[in-house]
Design a protein around this motif. Sequence first.
Motif, PDB file in Angstrom:
ATOM      1  N   VAL A   1       0.861  -1.193   0.000  1.00 60.61           N
ATOM      2  CA  VAL A   1       0.000   0.000   0.000  1.00 60.61           C
ATOM      3  C   VAL A   1       0.896   1.241   0.000  1.00 60.61           C
ATOM      4  CG1 VAL A   1      -1.714   1.319   1.313  1.00 60.61           C
ATOM      5  CG2 VAL A   1      -1.866  -1.188   1.189  1.00 60.61           C
ATOM      6  N   ARG A   2       0.745   2.101  -1.002  1.00 57.99           N
ATOM      7  CA  ARG A   2       1.597   3.280  -1.126  1.00 57.99           C
ATOM      8  C   ARG A   2       0.850   4.593  -0.892  1.00 57.99           C
ATOM      9  NH1 ARG A   2       5.295   1.739  -6.466  1.00 57.99           N
ATOM     10  NH2 ARG A   2       6.211  -0.180  -5.577  1.00 57.99           N
ATOM     11  N   TYR A   3      -0.469   4.531  -0.821  1.00 60.80           N
ATOM     12  CA  TYR A   3      -1.221   5.757  -0.575  1.00 60.80           C
ATOM     13  C   TYR A   3      -1.277   6.044   0.931  1.00 60.80           C
ATOM     14  CZ  TYR A   3      -4.828   2.081  -0.216  1.00 60.80           C
ATOM     15  OH  TYR A   3      -5.526   0.936   0.094  1.00 60.80           O
ATOM     16  N   PRO A   4      -1.677   7.261   1.336  1.00 56.81           N
ATOM     17  CA  PRO A   4      -1.686   7.630   2.759  1.00 56.81           C
ATOM     18  C   PRO A   4      -2.603   6.727   3.594  1.00 56.81           C
ATOM     19  CG  PRO A   4      -1.894   9.571   1.381  1.00 56.81           C
ATOM     20  CD  PRO A   4      -2.027   8.405   0.465  1.00 56.81           C
ATOM     21  N   VAL A   5      -2.120   6.365   4.759  1.00 62.94           N
ATOM     22  CA  VAL A   5      -2.899   5.558   5.699  1.00 62.94           C
ATOM     23  C   VAL A   5      -2.927   6.286   7.038  1.00 62.94           C
ATOM     24  CG1 VAL A   5      -3.043   3.386   6.968  1.00 62.94           C
ATOM     25  CG2 VAL A   5      -2.352   3.378   4.565  1.00 62.94           C
ATOM     26  N   ALA A   6      -4.134   6.513   7.557  1.00 59.88           N
ATOM     27  CA  ALA A   6      -4.320   7.207   8.836  1.00 59.88           C
ATOM     28  C   ALA A   6      -4.812   6.215   9.885  1.00 59.88           C
ATOM     29  CB  ALA A   6      -5.333   8.345   8.669  1.00 59.88           C
ATOM     30  N   LEU A   7      -4.153   6.179  11.040  1.00 63.78           N
ATOM     31  CA  LEU A   7      -4.550   5.262  12.107  1.00 63.78           C
ATOM     32  C   LEU A   7      -5.641   5.904  12.963  1.00 63.78           C
ATOM     33  CD1 LEU A   7      -1.838   3.989  11.164  1.00 63.78           C
ATOM     34  CD2 LEU A   7      -1.527   3.244  13.544  1.00 63.78           C
ATOM     35  N   ASP A   8      -6.839   5.372  12.822  1.00 64.82           N
ATOM     36  CA  ASP A   8      -8.012   5.890  13.518  1.00 64.82           C
ATOM     37  C   ASP A   8      -8.308   5.004  14.730  1.00 64.82           C
ATOM     38  OD1 ASP A   8     -10.280   7.480  13.967  1.00 64.82           O
ATOM     39  OD2 ASP A   8     -11.543   6.235  12.688  1.00 64.82           O
ATOM     40  N   ASN A   9      -7.336   4.896  15.643  1.00 63.62           N
ATOM     41  CA  ASN A   9      -7.451   3.957  16.754  1.00 63.62           C
ATOM     42  C   ASN A   9      -8.602   4.268  17.701  1.00 63.62           C
ATOM     43  OD1 ASN A   9      -5.324   2.461  15.836  1.00 63.62           O
ATOM     44  ND2 ASN A   9      -3.865   3.128  17.389  1.00 63.62           N
ATOM     45  N   ASP A  10      -9.007   5.517  17.792  1.00 60.36           N
ATOM     46  CA  ASP A  10     -10.097   5.905  18.691  1.00 60.36           C
ATOM     47  C   ASP A  10     -11.432   6.045  17.962  1.00 60.36           C
ATOM     48  OD1 ASP A  10      -8.337   6.047  20.899  1.00 60.36           O
ATOM     49  OD2 ASP A  10      -7.686   8.042  20.273  1.00 60.36           O
ATOM     50  N   PHE A  11     -11.470   5.649  16.684  1.00 61.25           N
ATOM     51  CA  PHE A  11     -12.687   5.681  15.880  1.00 61.25           C
ATOM     52  C   PHE A  11     -13.276   7.090  15.747  1.00 61.25           C
ATOM     53  CE2 PHE A  11     -12.241   1.263  16.759  1.00 61.25           C
ATOM     54  CZ  PHE A  11     -12.896   0.580  15.746  1.00 61.25           C
ATOM     55  N   ALA A  12     -12.419   8.097  15.827  1.00 60.42           N
ATOM     56  CA  ALA A  12     -12.906   9.474  15.730  1.00 60.42           C
ATOM     57  C   ALA A  12     -13.396   9.779  14.313  1.00 60.42           C
ATOM     58  CB  ALA A  12     -11.805  10.449  16.133  1.00 60.42           C
ATOM     59  N   THR A  13     -12.603   9.439  13.305  1.00 57.24           N
ATOM     60  CA  THR A  13     -13.033   9.677  11.921  1.00 57.24           C
ATOM     61  C   THR A  13     -14.159   8.728  11.552  1.00 57.24           C
ATOM     62  OG1 THR A  13     -10.827  10.466  11.310  1.00 57.24           O
ATOM     63  CG2 THR A  13     -12.252   9.744   9.525  1.00 57.24           C
ATOM     64  N   TRP A  14     -14.087   7.498  12.006  1.00 59.97           N
ATOM     65  CA  TRP A  14     -15.161   6.505  11.794  1.00 59.97           C
ATOM     66  C   TRP A  14     -16.500   7.080  12.268  1.00 59.97           C
ATOM     67  CZ3 TRP A  14     -15.151   0.951  10.726  1.00 59.97           C
ATOM     68  CH2 TRP A  14     -16.325   0.293  11.095  1.00 59.97           C
ATOM     69  N   ASN A  15     -16.520   7.662  13.463  1.00 59.52           N
ATOM     70  CA  ASN A  15     -17.759   8.215  14.012  1.00 59.52           C
ATOM     71  C   ASN A  15     -18.159   9.517  13.324  1.00 59.52           C
ATOM     72  OD1 ASN A  15     -18.248   6.196  16.000  1.00 59.52           O
ATOM     73  ND2 ASN A  15     -16.627   7.081  17.254  1.00 59.52           N
ATOM     74  N   ALA A  16     -17.167  10.298  12.873  1.00 56.13           N
ATOM     75  CA  ALA A  16     -17.489  11.533  12.158  1.00 56.13           C
ATOM     76  C   ALA A  16     -18.242  11.217  10.870  1.00 56.13           C
ATOM     77  CB  ALA A  16     -16.208  12.306  11.841  1.00 56.13           C
ATOM     78  N   TYR A  17     -17.880  10.105  10.229  1.00 53.13           N
ATOM     79  CA  TYR A  17     -18.584   9.666   9.015  1.00 53.13           C
ATOM     80  C   TYR A  17     -19.801   8.811   9.341  1.00 53.13           C
ATOM     81  CZ  TYR A  17     -15.151  11.404   5.672  1.00 53.13           C
ATOM     82  OH  TYR A  17     -14.368  12.224   4.898  1.00 53.13           O
ATOM     83  N   GLN A  18     -20.010   8.539  10.635  1.00 54.72           N
ATOM     84  CA  GLN A  18     -21.093   7.669  11.093  1.00 54.72           C
ATOM     85  C   GLN A  18     -21.049   6.342  10.344  1.00 54.72           C
ATOM     86  OE1 GLN A  18     -24.813   9.831  11.022  1.00 54.72           O
ATOM     87  NE2 GLN A  18     -23.972  11.538  12.207  1.00 54.72           N
ATOM     88  N   ASN A  19     -19.840   5.845  10.213  1.00 60.44           N
ATOM     89  CA  ASN A  19     -19.616   4.609   9.460  1.00 60.44           C
ATOM     90  C   ASN A  19     -19.974   3.387  10.297  1.00 60.44           C
ATOM     91  OD1 ASN A  19     -18.586   3.163   7.121  1.00 60.44           O
ATOM     92  ND2 ASN A  19     -16.885   2.569   8.430  1.00 60.44           N
ATOM     93  N   GLN A  20     -20.315   2.281   9.617  1.00 62.24           N
ATOM     94  CA  GLN A  20     -20.694   1.053  10.310  1.00 62.24           C
ATOM     95  C   GLN A  20     -20.057  -0.188   9.688  1.00 62.24           C
ATOM     96  OE1 GLN A  20     -24.985   0.805  10.415  1.00 62.24           O
ATOM     97  NE2 GLN A  20     -25.198   3.004  10.785  1.00 62.24           N
ATOM     98  N   TYR A  21     -19.168  -0.008   8.709  1.00 61.84           N
ATOM     99  CA  TYR A  21     -18.738  -1.165   7.916  1.00 61.84           C
ATOM    100  C   TYR A  21     -17.231  -1.206   7.697  1.00 61.84           C
ATOM    101  CZ  TYR A  21     -23.689  -1.089   6.704  1.00 61.84           C
ATOM    102  OH  TYR A  21     -25.053  -1.058   6.765  1.00 61.84           O
ATOM    103  N   TRP A  22     -16.701  -2.419   7.563  1.00 60.70           N
ATOM    104  CA  TRP A  22     -15.385  -2.694   6.982  1.00 60.70           C
ATOM    105  C   TRP A  22     -15.597  -3.579   5.763  1.00 60.70           C
ATOM    106  CZ3 TRP A  22     -15.284  -3.868  12.497  1.00 60.70           C
ATOM    107  CH2 TRP A  22     -14.526  -2.984  13.272  1.00 60.70           C
ATOM    108  N   PRO A  23     -15.133  -3.258   4.603  1.00 60.97           N
ATOM    109  CA  PRO A  23     -14.626  -1.939   4.201  1.00 60.97           C
ATOM    110  C   PRO A  23     -15.781  -1.011   3.832  1.00 60.97           C
ATOM    111  CG  PRO A  23     -14.512  -3.446   2.340  1.00 60.97           C
ATOM    112  CD  PRO A  23     -15.037  -4.252   3.501  1.00 60.97           C
TER     113      PRO A  23
END
Length: 280
Positions: free
Chosen positions: A231-253
């Motif tokens: 993987v060569r594109y940017p990867v952000a570690l969202d360990n506290d699910f802050a971005t996950w919750n900002a998007y109100q996401n529920q799925y992988w992927p």
Amino acid sequence: MQRRRFGAAGCGFLLGASVGLVFIPCGGPVLAALASNVARARVGGWLVVIAVAYALGAALPLVAIAAGSRRITVSLRRHAQAVRVAGGVLMAAAAVVIYNGWAENLQTKVPGYTQWLQNAIEGNGQAKDELASLSGNKTPTKKYAQAPDIQGITAWINSPPLTMQELRGKVVLVDFWTYSCINCLRTLPYLKSWDSRYRPKGLVILGVHSPEFAFEHSLGNVRAAVKRLGVRYPVALDNDFATWNAYQNQYWPADYLIDRTGRVRDAHFGEGAYTETEQY
């Protein structure tokens, strides 16, 4: 010296407990909701009830396998020595395959044959609403809404910290993933191909790594996986699910395609629809 013998029930319990240490069901919306709530220390009565129900559901196939395999086991006792030798050879071969990462490559090439069933049960409207309310969310970020910013990131790989404001004027694909999720791994060939093909034209793929398991919180583990997977594109570690919750996401992927003005133009959950996403 006399050997102690456990009863059939005791042996079965010990075997089941040992398998439970390594058995990891693939994460769908239910497991994603449980993991994200636990990561934020949101543990309540209903969460425990759902976790127990999920565990029972995951155990039922194992019970069926155990019941059905008893007859086979009885018939194999006549050839116990040959079975032991064959089992040892298979275990040694499996260790070599796992150590070299060949199992991961094989899994990514096998299609997800249970996806349609998971979508029917966990992906219907009522289930989505209930899971969203359990997480304190309303619904996942919808099309044409302003894309939430990337937030609460604990570390960055392949890039300095990025914000949606800095990425304005570019097409951005935000991909929520985790490196041990087989569904996520099956999407990687497409993501890497798009990154190679469209990055010169202004596409930015941003992998938001939201961990499903404790070992996926480790920066070293994620960094090693990113290198191993190419993987060569940017990867952000969202360990506290802050971005996950900002998007109100529920799925992988989960993939959110954001236009040059910063608005979400498409959202896709799970595998598939690669042609539609590329043509959007």
